[in-house]
Write a protein that holds these residues in place. Structure first.
Motif, PDB file in Angstrom:
ATOM      1  N   PHE A 419       0.815  -1.213   0.000  1.00  0.00           N
ATOM      2  CA  PHE A 419       0.000   0.000   0.000  1.00  0.00           C
ATOM      3  C   PHE A 419       0.854   1.271   0.000  1.00  0.00           C
ATOM      4  O   PHE A 419       0.408   2.314  -0.468  1.00  0.00           O
ATOM      5  CB  PHE A 419      -0.920   0.005   1.222  1.00  0.00           C
ATOM      6  N   GLN A 420       2.068   1.195   0.544  1.00  0.00           N
ATOM      7  CA  GLN A 420       2.903   2.384   0.685  1.00  0.00           C
ATOM      8  C   GLN A 420       4.172   2.340  -0.159  1.00  0.00           C
ATOM      9  O   GLN A 420       5.050   3.174  -0.009  1.00  0.00           O
ATOM     10  CB  GLN A 420       3.317   2.561   2.155  1.00  0.00           C
ATOM     11  N   GLY A 421       4.270   1.354  -1.058  1.00  0.00           N
ATOM     12  CA  GLY A 421       5.487   1.194  -1.841  1.00  0.00           C
ATOM     13  C   GLY A 421       5.835   2.405  -2.684  1.00  0.00           C
ATOM     14  O   GLY A 421       7.012   2.774  -2.808  1.00  0.00           O
ATOM     15  N   LYS A 422       4.842   3.051  -3.275  1.00  0.00           N
ATOM     16  CA  LYS A 422       5.121   4.219  -4.107  1.00  0.00           C
ATOM     17  C   LYS A 422       5.744   5.338  -3.279  1.00  0.00           C
ATOM     18  O   LYS A 422       6.719   5.974  -3.709  1.00  0.00           O
ATOM     19  CB  LYS A 422       3.849   4.714  -4.782  1.00  0.00           C
ATOM     20  N   ALA A 423       5.196   5.587  -2.083  1.00  0.00           N
ATOM     21  CA  ALA A 423       5.761   6.631  -1.223  1.00  0.00           C
ATOM     22  C   ALA A 423       7.193   6.284  -0.827  1.00  0.00           C
ATOM     23  O   ALA A 423       8.056   7.168  -0.753  1.00  0.00           O
ATOM     24  CB  ALA A 423       4.891   6.815   0.015  1.00  0.00           C
ATOM     25  N   PHE A 424       7.462   5.006  -0.574  1.00  0.00           N
ATOM     26  CA  PHE A 424       8.814   4.580  -0.218  1.00  0.00           C
ATOM     27  C   PHE A 424       9.766   4.805  -1.383  1.00  0.00           C
ATOM     28  O   PHE A 424      10.877   5.332  -1.212  1.00  0.00           O
ATOM     29  CB  PHE A 424       8.809   3.110   0.204  1.00  0.00           C
ATOM     30  N   ILE A 425       9.353   4.416  -2.579  1.00  0.00           N
ATOM     31  CA  ILE A 425      10.200   4.595  -3.757  1.00  0.00           C
ATOM     32  C   ILE A 425      10.466   6.075  -4.008  1.00  0.00           C
ATOM     33  O   ILE A 425      11.592   6.487  -4.322  1.00  0.00           O
ATOM     34  CB  ILE A 425       9.549   3.939  -4.992  1.00  0.00           C
ATOM     35  N   ASP A 426       9.442   6.892  -3.862  1.00  0.00           N
ATOM     36  CA  ASP A 426       9.609   8.332  -4.085  1.00  0.00           C
ATOM     37  C   ASP A 426      10.653   8.932  -3.146  1.00  0.00           C
ATOM     38  O   ASP A 426      11.380   9.859  -3.521  1.00  0.00           O
ATOM     39  CB  ASP A 426       8.279   9.054  -3.894  1.00  0.00           C
ATOM     40  N   ARG A 427      10.742   8.404  -1.934  1.00  0.00           N
ATOM     41  CA  ARG A 427      11.682   8.976  -0.958  1.00  0.00           C
ATOM     42  C   ARG A 427      13.044   8.287  -0.993  1.00  0.00           C
ATOM     43  O   ARG A 427      14.085   8.949  -0.910  1.00  0.00           O
ATOM     44  CB  ARG A 427      11.102   8.886   0.458  1.00  0.00           C
ATOM     45  N   TYR A 428      13.059   6.955  -1.104  1.00  0.00           N
ATOM     46  CA  TYR A 428      14.316   6.218  -0.932  1.00  0.00           C
ATOM     47  C   TYR A 428      14.828   5.558  -2.209  1.00  0.00           C
ATOM     48  O   TYR A 428      15.960   5.072  -2.235  1.00  0.00           O
ATOM     49  CB  TYR A 428      14.161   5.157   0.155  1.00  0.00           C
ATOM     50  N   GLY A 429      13.988   5.477  -3.239  1.00  0.00           N
ATOM     51  CA  GLY A 429      14.426   4.885  -4.483  1.00  0.00           C
ATOM     52  C   GLY A 429      14.050   3.420  -4.626  1.00  0.00           C
ATOM     53  O   GLY A 429      13.844   2.709  -3.632  1.00  0.00           O
ATOM     54  N   ALA A 430      13.979   2.964  -5.874  1.00  0.00           N
ATOM     55  CA  ALA A 430      13.555   1.595  -6.155  1.00  0.00           C
ATOM     56  C   ALA A 430      14.552   0.561  -5.651  1.00  0.00           C
ATOM     57  O   ALA A 430      14.169  -0.551  -5.258  1.00  0.00           O
ATOM     58  CB  ALA A 430      13.334   1.425  -7.667  1.00  0.00           C
ATOM     59  N   GLU A 431      15.842   0.909  -5.647  1.00  0.00           N
ATOM     60  CA  GLU A 431      16.846  -0.064  -5.209  1.00  0.00           C
ATOM     61  C   GLU A 431      16.663  -0.422  -3.738  1.00  0.00           C
ATOM     62  O   GLU A 431      16.736  -1.596  -3.365  1.00  0.00           O
ATOM     63  CB  GLU A 431      18.249   0.497  -5.451  1.00  0.00           C
ATOM     64  N   ARG A 432      16.428   0.574  -2.900  1.00  0.00           N
ATOM     65  CA  ARG A 432      16.206   0.285  -1.485  1.00  0.00           C
ATOM     66  C   ARG A 432      14.855  -0.385  -1.263  1.00  0.00           C
ATOM     67  O   ARG A 432      14.701  -1.221  -0.369  1.00  0.00           O
ATOM     68  CB  ARG A 432      16.307   1.564  -0.658  1.00  0.00           C
ATOM     69  N   ALA A 433      13.884  -0.031  -2.086  1.00  0.00           N
ATOM     70  CA  ALA A 433      12.565  -0.653  -1.951  1.00  0.00           C
ATOM     71  C   ALA A 433      12.610  -2.139  -2.257  1.00  0.00           C
ATOM     72  O   ALA A 433      11.778  -2.913  -1.766  1.00  0.00           O
ATOM     73  CB  ALA A 433      11.564   0.032  -2.877  1.00  0.00           C
ATOM     74  N   ALA A 434      13.588  -2.575  -3.048  1.00  0.00           N
ATOM     75  CA  ALA A 434      13.669  -3.971  -3.474  1.00  0.00           C
ATOM     76  C   ALA A 434      13.896  -4.932  -2.314  1.00  0.00           C
ATOM     77  O   ALA A 434      13.642  -6.137  -2.434  1.00  0.00           O
ATOM     78  CB  ALA A 434      14.776  -4.142  -4.508  1.00  0.00           C
ATOM     79  N   THR A 435      14.369  -4.417  -1.179  1.00  0.00           N
ATOM     80  CA  THR A 435      14.571  -5.273   0.011  1.00  0.00           C
ATOM     81  C   THR A 435      13.924  -4.636   1.232  1.00  0.00           C
ATOM     82  O   THR A 435      14.463  -4.691   2.334  1.00  0.00           O
ATOM     83  CB  THR A 435      16.063  -5.498   0.273  1.00  0.00           C
ATOM     84  N   ALA A 436      12.760  -4.055   1.046  1.00  0.00           N
ATOM     85  CA  ALA A 436      12.061  -3.417   2.153  1.00  0.00           C
ATOM     86  C   ALA A 436      10.684  -4.064   2.332  1.00  0.00           C
ATOM     87  O   ALA A 436       9.734  -3.693   1.639  1.00  0.00           O
ATOM     88  CB  ALA A 436      11.922  -1.911   1.890  1.00  0.00           C
ATOM     89  N   PRO A 437      10.590  -5.059   3.217  1.00  0.00           N
ATOM     90  CA  PRO A 437      11.638  -5.633   4.063  1.00  0.00           C
ATOM     91  C   PRO A 437      12.405  -6.747   3.330  1.00  0.00           C
ATOM     92  O   PRO A 437      11.916  -7.292   2.339  1.00  0.00           O
ATOM     93  CB  PRO A 437      10.849  -6.212   5.241  1.00  0.00           C
ATOM     94  N   PRO A 438      13.573  -7.136   3.855  1.00  0.00           N
ATOM     95  CA  PRO A 438      14.380  -8.199   3.220  1.00  0.00           C
ATOM     96  C   PRO A 438      13.881  -9.579   3.636  1.00  0.00           C
ATOM     97  O   PRO A 438      14.493 -10.273   4.457  1.00  0.00           O
ATOM     98  CB  PRO A 438      15.786  -7.921   3.743  1.00  0.00           C
ATOM     99  N   ILE A 439      12.767  -9.992   3.060  1.00  0.00           N
ATOM    100  CA  ILE A 439      12.077 -11.205   3.504  1.00  0.00           C
ATOM    101  C   ILE A 439      12.971 -12.439   3.374  1.00  0.00           C
ATOM    102  O   ILE A 439      13.086 -13.255   4.302  1.00  0.00           O
ATOM    103  CB  ILE A 439      10.782 -11.391   2.705  1.00  0.00           C
ATOM    104  N   ARG A 440      13.597 -12.585   2.229  1.00  0.00           N
ATOM    105  CA  ARG A 440      14.424 -13.779   2.015  1.00  0.00           C
ATOM    106  C   ARG A 440      15.645 -13.775   2.927  1.00  0.00           C
ATOM    107  O   ARG A 440      16.044 -14.819   3.461  1.00  0.00           O
ATOM    108  CB  ARG A 440      14.844 -13.862   0.548  1.00  0.00           C
ATOM    109  N   ALA A 441      16.253 -12.612   3.136  1.00  0.00           N
ATOM    110  CA  ALA A 441      17.415 -12.541   4.030  1.00  0.00           C
ATOM    111  C   ALA A 441      17.022 -12.900   5.455  1.00  0.00           C
ATOM    112  O   ALA A 441      17.794 -13.551   6.176  1.00  0.00           O
ATOM    113  CB  ALA A 441      18.028 -11.142   3.982  1.00  0.00           C
ATOM    114  N   MET A 442      15.848 -12.494   5.872  1.00  0.00           N
ATOM    115  CA  MET A 442      15.364 -12.859   7.205  1.00  0.00           C
ATOM    116  C   MET A 442      15.315 -14.376   7.352  1.00  0.00           C
ATOM    117  O   MET A 442      15.801 -14.946   8.338  1.00  0.00           O
ATOM    118  CB  MET A 442      13.974 -12.262   7.445  1.00  0.00           C
TER     119      MET A 442
END
Length: 613
Positions: A419-442
């Motif tokens: 629901f908030q991915g667009k706002a996250f991308i707008d602020r932090y960029g698509a690269e950081r959004a790609a692991t927000a959260p890092p489900i597989r790393a967890m």
């Protein structure tokens, strides 16, 4: 021979040797979630627990004259779903007051719903749209304006909450809450004003949502008896999607024991249809330790029964260490006293054998919290068997994951980024959004990772949206967030929504899989989760949901086998007209006549829009 003793699909009736089952489900493609027996075609449930799992021959000796036999007709059957982070108690108290835009596909339809509800709402009451939607889901790709709310409801107060970011109030609502040009901005919030200094009707979380929630709290509430009915209807709405368990994450404006009275009474009556493990959340900054001491004297983790039980404290232990999840604003910086407040609360809980969950969106917060926990552990005051976890953890680092693992913690993730991915991308960029959260790393770190929604004030309570997010990595507006390396397969996602949640409440021995001796919780699905196209996962519903051997939801050809709910009160409730989550027409075959009637308006409006297009 009576119909209750007729052979079903070649199965012999109960032979008088064994205690008969209350329910048998046969002819299903059953995904048990149990590695020892991953698949089956039939199950029997006796005295609320699975008494047989296998095939027709396995369950045949359990069928007696009063056994209900349900033919799954070859459909997929799964364990009952368990939302590991759901504000189910607060959601139940308010469900019948809220107009849900969950699943509505156009703003035009949403505004038509609002206009009709305003006409149905009596003087003195509000129209509330509180979570479960975002402008990205609409064809128009935008939010409603204040002018549109004024046009739809010129005289009835309207409050529309959008995620953790903002609220939109019409003119009547501004008058009802008393906001004027002289109203000050509270800490962390902004009353947006026009050139003359008058409130426009827009409230902003800047970055805290306190202004949004405190304004919402000024609206009328349901009478106690109607709160009972509202909770029952909300739990049945959750059952509609196959949910049989939820961990309540508490939250602001949810006082214990007062706001827990409805679920407590329903539990005493035996009328809960979702198993609830609840948490306790200190409500007032500066009084957190007083709250925790009082609750420690009243209840202990594990108190209760299989339907309602205490699970610990949180998701806040104190207010100062809490960050916020409004990605439209910069990350908040914690105050200087955050660590000492958290340490005092954590030590008090750990000294009294309490586990806890902790809201933390950003890695900076998580690192600071871990410093506190490691300090306590170094003193020998952090028992190794403590059940504790971080919630959300969108930007958690690998270093922090390793530290959580070393302290025996777990993580619960929610589809807030859907629901908030667009706002996250707008602020932090698509690269950081790609692991927000890092489900597989967890998971690769070896952590227990459970899944949920954080409904109802941000994400929708529909678990299939969250399961779709885990598998596809896409937002509600179909933006791809996660590459394949940060997504999970369907079986793993389902495990995160079933057995993982059972581990978080210490109930893995009694629920989470379809296994003999565990609670008889399951769902027969409208479509096969394991074979439908990715884009159709979020359209799945339950045709039958069973909790403790009782059919608690039934739709389609099974419609009449679930006990009816009481009439909706108040009769003007938005749910009485529109229902809850608005299913796409492709999923409507799963609905009973009541649900079809409740959604007739939305279908008509959608058809009209498509004709215009």
């Amino acid at each position: 021979m009576s119909s209750s003793t007729m052979p079903v699909g070649g199965i012999r009736p109960y032979d008088g040797v064994r205690h008969p089952a209350q329910l048998v489900v046969r002819n299903g493609r059953i995904h048990t979630g149990d590695p020892a027996r991953p698949a089956a075609s039939a199950v029997a449930i006796t005295d609320g627990v699975f008494s047989a799992v296998g095939d027709d021959a396995t369950v045949a000796p359990h069928i007696g004259p009063d056994t209900r036999v349900v033919d799954a007709l070859g459909r997929r059957v799964i364990p009952g779903l368990n939302d590991s982070h759901l504000h189910v108690i607060r959601g139940g108290l308010n469900y019948l007051l809220e107009l849900r835009w969950d699943g509505v596909r156009s703003l035009r339809t949403a505004l038509r719903m609002l206009r009709e509800q305003a006409e149905r709402t009596p003087t003195g009451q509000w129209v509330r749209v509180v979570g479960g939607w975002t402008g990205e889901q609409f064809a128009e790709k935008r939010l409603p304006t204040v002018s549109e709310l004024n046009a739809a409801a010129p005289d009835t107060p309207v409050f529309v909450l959008h995620l953790y970011q903002s609220a939109i109030l019409n003119r009547a609502a501004l008058e009802a809450v008393g906001f004027t040009r002289d109203s000050p901005n509270p800490p962390g919030g902004e009353i947006v004003r026009d050139f003359a200094g008058n409130p426009t009707g827009v409230l902003l979380a800047a970055p805290a949502a306190g202004l949004l929630y405190s304004t919402l709290a000024k609206g009328p509430i349901l009478a106690p008896e109607d709160q009972l009915g509202s909770t029952r209807h909300y739990l049945r709405e959750l059952n509609r999607f196959g949910i049989t368990s939820a961990i309540d994450a508490a939250g602001g404006f949810q006082n214990f024991p007062d706001n827990y009275a409805a679920v407590t009474e329903l539990a005493e009556r035996g009328e809960l249809t979702v198993r609830i493990a609840y948490h306790l959340f200190p409500q007032t900054a500066g009084q957190e330790l007083d709250d925790l001491r009082r609750w420690i004297g009243m209840v202990s983790p594990g108190d209760g029964d299989e339907w309602l039980r205490c699970n610990g404290a949180g998701e806040n232990l104190a207010w100062s260490p809490a960050d916020f999840e409004n990605f439209a604003e910069p990350r908040p910086r914690l105050t200087a006293r955050a660590s000492q407040d958290l340490e005092a609360a954590a030590r008090l809980l750990l000294d009294n054998g309490w586990g806890f969950r902790l809201h933390a969106t950003y890695d900076e917060t998580i690192r600071q919290d871990l410093d506190v926990f490691e300090k306590i552990a170094a003193d020998g005051a952090f028992p190794a068997d403590t059940r504790w976890l971080f919630d959300h953890a969108e930007t958690v680092s690998q270093e922090s994951l390793d530290r959580i693992k070393a302290l025996g913690g777990a993580v619960s993730v929610q589809n807030r980024m859907m629901f908030q991915g667009k706002a996250f991308i707008d602020r932090y960029g698509a690269e950081r959004a790609a692991t927000a959260p890092p489900i597989r790393a967890m998971r690769d770190t070896g952590l227990l990772v459970a899944a949920g929604t954080d409904a109802t004030r941000v994400s929708s309570y529909n678990p299939w949206l969250s399961l779709s997010w885990l598998v596809t990595g896409r937002t509600i507006g179909d933006t791809l967030l996660y590459p394949a390396e940060n997504r999970v397969d369907r079986s793993t996602a389902l495990e995160m929504y079933t057995s993982a949640g059972a581990h978080l409440t210490g109930e893995s021995d009694v629920k989470g899989t379809i296994t003999e001796g565990k609670y008889g919780d399951l769902a027969i699905l409208s479509a096969d989760y394991f074979s439908v196209a990715d884009e159709d996962i979020d359209r799945i519903e339950a045709l039958v949901t069973v909790a403790g051997g009782k059919v608690v939801h039934a739709a389609g050809e099974y419609e009449n086998i679930a006990a009816p709910l009481p009439e909706i009160s108040p009769a003007w409730s938005p749910v009485a007209r529109f229902g809850g989550f608005q299913a796409a027409r492709g999923a409507r075959q799963a609905e009973g006549s009541g649900a079809r009637q409740a959604r007739a308006f939305v279908d008509a409006a959608t058809d009209s829009e498509e004709q215009r297009a």
